[in-house]
Write an enzyme that holds these catalytic residues in place. Structure first.
Site, PDB file in Angstrom:
ATOM      1  N   LYS A  98     -13.495  -2.172  -1.888  1.00  0.00           N
ATOM      2  CA  LYS A  98     -12.084  -2.404  -2.196  1.00  0.00           C
ATOM      3  C   LYS A  98     -11.979  -2.887  -3.632  1.00  0.00           C
ATOM      4  O   LYS A  98     -12.549  -3.910  -4.008  1.00  0.00           O
ATOM      5  CB  LYS A  98     -11.503  -3.449  -1.248  1.00  0.00           C
ATOM      6  N   ARG A 141       2.355  -5.804  -1.439  1.00  0.00           N
ATOM      7  CA  ARG A 141       2.567  -7.245  -1.604  1.00  0.00           C
ATOM      8  C   ARG A 141       4.051  -7.595  -1.502  1.00  0.00           C
ATOM      9  O   ARG A 141       4.405  -8.677  -1.044  1.00  0.00           O
ATOM     10  CB  ARG A 141       1.944  -7.719  -2.920  1.00  0.00           C
ATOM     11  N   LYS A 154      -7.002 -10.744  -8.340  1.00  0.00           N
ATOM     12  CA  LYS A 154      -8.005 -10.847  -7.270  1.00  0.00           C
ATOM     13  C   LYS A 154      -9.373 -10.372  -7.759  1.00  0.00           C
ATOM     14  O   LYS A 154     -10.244 -10.037  -6.968  1.00  0.00           O
ATOM     15  CB  LYS A 154      -7.545 -10.041  -6.055  1.00  0.00           C
ATOM     16  N   GLU A 189     -22.342  -2.470  -1.807  1.00  0.00           N
ATOM     17  CA  GLU A 189     -21.373  -3.079  -0.885  1.00  0.00           C
ATOM     18  C   GLU A 189     -21.446  -2.407   0.493  1.00  0.00           C
ATOM     19  O   GLU A 189     -21.434  -3.070   1.525  1.00  0.00           O
ATOM     20  CB  GLU A 189     -19.949  -2.949  -1.443  1.00  0.00           C
ATOM     21  N   LYS A 204     -11.034   1.990  -0.875  1.00  0.00           N
ATOM     22  CA  LYS A 204      -9.626   1.689  -1.135  1.00  0.00           C
ATOM     23  C   LYS A 204      -9.435   1.248  -2.571  1.00  0.00           C
ATOM     24  O   LYS A 204     -10.206   0.408  -3.023  1.00  0.00           O
ATOM     25  CB  LYS A 204      -9.216   0.574  -0.174  1.00  0.00           C
ATOM     26  N   SER A 234      -0.275   1.552  -0.996  1.00  0.00           N
ATOM     27  CA  SER A 234       1.174   1.570  -1.178  1.00  0.00           C
ATOM     28  C   SER A 234       1.617   2.171  -2.515  1.00  0.00           C
ATOM     29  O   SER A 234       2.546   2.983  -2.554  1.00  0.00           O
ATOM     30  CB  SER A 234       1.702   0.151  -1.032  1.00  0.00           C
ATOM     31  N   TYR A 239       0.900   5.704   4.618  1.00  0.00           N
ATOM     32  CA  TYR A 239       2.274   5.402   5.044  1.00  0.00           C
ATOM     33  C   TYR A 239       3.001   6.694   5.409  1.00  0.00           C
ATOM     34  O   TYR A 239       4.077   6.650   6.005  1.00  0.00           O
ATOM     35  CB  TYR A 239       3.012   4.635   3.926  1.00  0.00           C
TER      36      TYR A 239
HETATM   37  C1  PBG Z   1      -4.661  -7.772   2.009  1.00  0.00           C
HETATM   38  C2  PBG Z   1      -4.452  -6.315   1.853  1.00  0.00           C
HETATM   39  C3  PBG Z   1      -3.898  -5.650   0.737  1.00  0.00           C
HETATM   40  C4  PBG Z   1      -3.785  -4.315   1.106  1.00  0.00           C
HETATM   41  C5  PBG Z   1      -4.275  -4.190   2.400  1.00  0.00           C
HETATM   42  N1  PBG Z   1      -4.712  -5.422   2.821  1.00  0.00           N
HETATM   43  C6  PBG Z   1      -3.400  -6.175  -0.548  1.00  0.00           C
HETATM   44  C7  PBG Z   1      -4.311  -6.854  -1.460  1.00  0.00           C
HETATM   45  O1  PBG Z   1      -5.533  -6.837  -1.333  1.00  0.00           O
HETATM   46  O2  PBG Z   1      -3.764  -7.488  -2.372  1.00  0.00           O
HETATM   47  C8  PBG Z   1      -3.180  -3.253   0.230  1.00  0.00           C
HETATM   48  C9  PBG Z   1      -2.617  -2.080   0.938  1.00  0.00           C
HETATM   49  C10 PBG Z   1      -1.648  -1.271   0.161  1.00  0.00           C
HETATM   50  O3  PBG Z   1      -1.404  -1.468  -1.049  1.00  0.00           O
HETATM   51  O4  PBG Z   1      -1.079  -0.374   0.786  1.00  0.00           O
HETATM   52  N2  PBG Z   1      -5.917  -8.259   1.876  1.00  0.00           N
END
Ligand code: PBG
Length: 335
Positions: free
Chosen positions: A202, A212, A226, A242, A257, A283, A322
């Site tokens: 990720k 968010r 992050k 990983e 992701k 998203s 989505y």
């Molecule tokens: C939370 C999480 C996130 C997403 C899925 N789980 C956001 C992040 O890591 O800040 C993102 C999914 C998306 O953008 O559709 N840990």
């Protein structure tokens, strides 16, 4: 390289002359059972709210989320990824609401088990909906995200979700060592059948913005990054490390992701493991594709489908998007 014929004997266009021959020689397909529907769940009864930055996506109260899941299941979608919209009063420095057996996610799971037990429930394990900082982990006085103390809370969160009926625990926090710790904790408590889908790869991406907004963590996180736990997108081979860690620690499936800008990573992981790979079209990627309609430069439904096939080509087995319902409907119509 194989010895191909040459023009004019060889004419690759012959295989593209009509729909029938194109579909017979087509190498990659999408099926509705490849798709996973993300659902944002909010408090209340019979309520839904739109997410301005995510066209066509709503947050649903538990009862409406169940109805949406039934619609998805009837279209051949076998799994939902559940995300809670946690009210501000439940956010704290120690994120203890994450393992309250009566929190929104646990109540959602019980409703799903009651109303639609046939659909697979996948739950995010991370603390960002529950921390005041908006980070996926606990923080010290200087705001550093702490690894091992966070893992302790993730264990409790995972057990609460498993007790409430979660089928697949999906740690998305990127703390080191959490997969092994969660596997042990689940096994100790008799949850051997609960699977782990690790968000193994990720990246610290700017494509998570609309998510968010949807879960309401943007206001908590503000401008914080992050990048001390999510991966640096300048790196690719690190993804293999990983994935190896998480498989060794007991992951059943691994995730890459975001998806669309990370096709090389999906392909790389595919070449090094036979484990199922899930791709998350996040998203921001989805919102970008959908904006083609309002900007008038393209048909978002076709763009969405093309983006799915690209992920399958790269080597993804399953895709969280989505657009799952839209895609499944389209595939059903074209049958
Ligand atoms: C939370 C999480 C996130 C997403 C899925 N789980 C956001 C992040 O890591 O800040 C993102 C999914 C998306 O953008 O559709 N840990």
């Amino acid at each position: 390289m194989l010895d191909y014929g040459d023009y004019p004997t060889s004419r690759p266009r012959r295989r593209r002359t009509c729909d029938a021959i194109r579909s017979i020689v087509s190498e990659h397909q999408l099926a509705s059972q490849d798709l996973i529907l993300p659902l944002f769940v909010q408090e209340g009864h019979n309520t839904e709210s739109t997410v301005n930055t995510l066209p066509g996506v709503c947050r649903y109260s538990i009862d409406l989320a169940v109805i949406k899941a039934k619609e998805a299941y009837d279209l051949g979608i076998k799994a939902v990824a559940l995300f809670p919209v946690v009210e501000a009063k439940y956010k704290s420095d120690d994120a203890s609401h994450a393992y309250d057996s009566d929190n929104l996610m646990c109540r959602t799971l019980r409703a799903f088990k009651e109303e639609i037990p046939e659909i697979l429930t996948i739950c995010d394990v991370a603390l960002d909906p529950y921390t005041l900082s908006g980070h996926d982990g606990l923080t010290d006085h200087s705001g550093n995200v702490l690894n091992d103390p966070t893992v302790e809370v993730l264990l409790k969160q995972s057990l609460a979700l498993a007790d409430a009926g979660c089928d697949v625990i999906a740690p998305s926090d990127m703390m080191d060592g959490r997969i092994g710790a969660i596997r042990n904790a689940l096994d100790d408590k008799g949850h051997q059948e609960v699977a782990i889908l690790s968000y193994a790869v990720k990246y610290a991406s700017s494509f998570y913005g609309p998510f968010r907004d949807a879960v309401g963590s943007a206001n908590n996180l503000k401008k914080a990054s992050k990048s001390t736990y999510q991966m640096d997108f300048h790196n690719s081979t690190e993804a293999l490390e990983e994935v190896a860690h998480d498989i060794k620690q007991g992951a059943d499936m691994v995730m890459v992701k975001p998806a669309g800008c990370y096709l090389d990573i999906i392909h790389l992981v595919r070449q090094h493991t036979s484990f199922p790979i899930f791709a998350y079209q996040v998203s921001g990627e989805y919102a970008a594709i959908k904006s083609a309609d309002s900007l008038g430069w393209g048909d978002s439904s076709k763009l969405l489908y093309e983006s799915m096939i690209a992920l399958k080509r790269a080597g993804a087995n399953a895709i969280i998007t989505y657009g799952a319902i839209e895609l499944a409907k389209k595939m059903k119509e074209s049958q």
